[in-house]
Write a protein that holds these residues in place. Structure first.
Motif, short mmCIF file in Angstrom:
data_model
loop_
_atom_site.label_atom_id
_atom_site.label_comp_id
_atom_site.label_asym_id
_atom_site.label_seq_id
_atom_site.Cartn_x
_atom_site.Cartn_y
_atom_site.Cartn_z
N LEU A 7 0.82 -1.20 0.00
CA LEU A 7 0.00 0.00 0.00
C LEU A 7 0.86 1.26 0.00
N SER A 8 0.42 2.24 -0.75
CA SER A 8 1.13 3.52 -0.82
C SER A 8 0.48 4.52 0.13
N LYS A 9 1.14 5.63 0.31
CA LYS A 9 0.57 6.73 1.10
C LYS A 9 -0.77 7.16 0.48
N SER A 10 -0.80 7.22 -0.83
CA SER A 10 -2.02 7.60 -1.55
C SER A 10 -3.17 6.62 -1.27
N ASP A 11 -2.86 5.33 -1.21
CA ASP A 11 -3.89 4.33 -0.89
C ASP A 11 -4.50 4.61 0.48
N PRO A 25 -15.33 11.07 11.19
CA PRO A 25 -13.95 11.14 11.65
C PRO A 25 -13.54 10.03 12.63
N VAL A 26 -14.50 9.35 13.25
CA VAL A 26 -14.14 8.24 14.16
C VAL A 26 -13.44 7.12 13.40
N ALA A 27 -13.65 7.06 12.10
CA ALA A 27 -13.04 6.01 11.28
C ALA A 27 -11.61 6.35 10.86
N LEU A 28 -11.13 7.54 11.22
CA LEU A 28 -9.80 7.98 10.78
C LEU A 28 -8.71 7.64 11.79
N LYS A 29 -8.67 6.39 12.17
CA LYS A 29 -7.65 5.87 13.07
C LYS A 29 -6.99 4.68 12.40
N ALA A 30 -5.80 4.36 12.86
CA ALA A 30 -5.01 3.30 12.21
C ALA A 30 -5.74 1.96 12.15
N ARG A 35 -8.24 -2.29 8.90
CA ARG A 35 -9.30 -3.29 8.62
C ARG A 35 -9.95 -3.01 7.28
N ARG A 36 -10.21 -1.75 7.01
CA ARG A 36 -10.83 -1.37 5.74
C ARG A 36 -9.96 -1.79 4.56
N LEU A 37 -8.64 -1.69 4.73
CA LEU A 37 -7.71 -2.03 3.66
C LEU A 37 -7.20 -3.47 3.74
N ASN A 38 -7.69 -4.19 4.73
CA ASN A 38 -7.29 -5.59 4.91
C ASN A 38 -5.77 -5.74 5.03
N THR A 39 -5.21 -4.96 5.94
CA THR A 39 -3.77 -4.99 6.17
C THR A 39 -3.50 -4.72 7.66
N THR A 40 -2.26 -4.53 7.99
CA THR A 40 -1.88 -4.29 9.38
C THR A 40 -1.68 -2.81 9.65
N LYS A 41 -1.69 -2.45 10.92
CA LYS A 41 -1.41 -1.07 11.31
C LYS A 41 0.03 -0.69 10.97
N GLY A 42 0.90 -1.68 10.90
CA GLY A 42 2.30 -1.40 10.57
C GLY A 42 2.44 -0.67 9.25
N SER A 43 1.61 -1.03 8.28
CA SER A 43 1.63 -0.35 6.99
C SER A 43 1.25 1.12 7.15
N PHE A 44 0.27 1.38 7.99
CA PHE A 44 -0.14 2.76 8.27
C PHE A 44 1.04 3.54 8.83
N TYR A 45 1.69 2.98 9.85
CA TYR A 45 2.79 3.69 10.51
C TYR A 45 4.06 3.75 9.67
N TRP A 46 4.12 2.98 8.60
CA TRP A 46 5.23 3.10 7.66
C TRP A 46 5.15 4.44 6.93
N PHE A 48 2.93 7.15 7.96
CA PHE A 48 2.54 8.29 8.80
C PHE A 48 3.09 8.10 10.21
N ALA A 49 3.64 9.15 10.78
CA ALA A 49 4.23 9.06 12.11
C ALA A 49 3.20 8.70 13.16
N ASP A 50 1.99 9.24 13.00
CA ASP A 50 0.92 8.98 13.96
C ASP A 50 -0.39 9.42 13.33
N VAL A 51 -1.48 9.25 14.06
CA VAL A 51 -2.80 9.59 13.53
C VAL A 51 -2.92 11.09 13.26
N PRO A 52 -2.44 11.98 14.15
CA PRO A 52 -2.51 13.41 13.81
C PRO A 52 -1.75 13.77 12.52
N ALA A 53 -0.63 13.12 12.27
CA ALA A 53 0.09 13.36 11.02
C ALA A 53 -0.74 12.91 9.82
N TYR A 54 -1.43 11.80 9.98
CA TYR A 54 -2.32 11.30 8.94
C TYR A 54 -3.46 12.30 8.69
#
Length: 183
Positions: A7-11, A25-30, A35-46, A48-54
């Motif tokens: 997954l890319s940042k754009s994804d 906005p409640v859905a805008l967490k790692a 779950r929506r992308l069927n992947t791990t949170k690790g991909s998110f944190y790859w 974005f530094a954190d949820v506020p950065a996202y």
């Protein structure tokens, strides 16, 4: 066995806009995004530094898209009256597209009601739009700054009214024509 697409940042950002429009906005967490992308949170944190950065990255994309037509309109239209009419219509079209995941203006505005940082970004975009509308109105001899606010407010809400299928652009054009007739 097929390899899973990385997954890319754009994804992640596209998934965030879809989640925001669909679930707020409640859905805008790692976790829910993963779950929506069927992947791990690790991909998110790859990406974005954190949820506020996202959240900041989402707002950067929204701001750029919300303001992108302005330079094109200023270059393409021959006079300030045509620029004013087209700018009003472009903002209306952008602000009222509730189905496009890439265009969550209504969802961003709803999010801003409960989040000061989001509200600040909406104020910035609206401030730039207001300044340009006021400048175009002044170029047409209309100096009352309230008219810029009336036009901007109308662009945000006009398409939430029942549409006249024969002329979707009519109300904004009529409003701008009315304001220009006041000079």
């Amino acid at each position: 066995m097929t390899a899973k697409k990385r997954l890319s940042k754009s994804d992640w950002l596209q998934a965030g806009f879809a989640a925001l429009v669909q679930d707020g906005p409640v859905a805008l967490k790692a976790e829910p995004l993963a779950r929506r992308l069927n992947t791990t949170k690790g991909s998110f944190y790859w990406h974005f530094a954190d949820v506020p950065a996202y959240h900041g990255a989402l707002l950067d994309v929204w701001e750029a898209e919300a303001l992108s037509p302005i330079a094109r309109i200023l270059d393409e239209e021959p006079n300030s009256g045509a620029k004013l009419r087209r700018l009003g219509q472009e903002i209306t079209d952008y602000a009222s597209d509730v189905t496009a995941q890439e265009n969550p203006e209504r969802a961003i505005r709803a999010w801003a009601q409960g989040d000061e940082s989001v509200a600040g970004r909406v104020e910035k975009v609206d401030g730039l739009r207001l300044n340009l509308l006021a400048e175009l109105l002044r170029d047409n001899g209309i100096t009352n700054p309230d008219w810029a606010r009336v036009i901007l407010g109308s662009t945000i809400g006009i398409k939430s009214l029942p549409a006249n299928a024969s002329d979707a652009d009519g109300p904004m054009g009529s409003l701008v024509d009315l304001v220009l007739a006041l000079r």
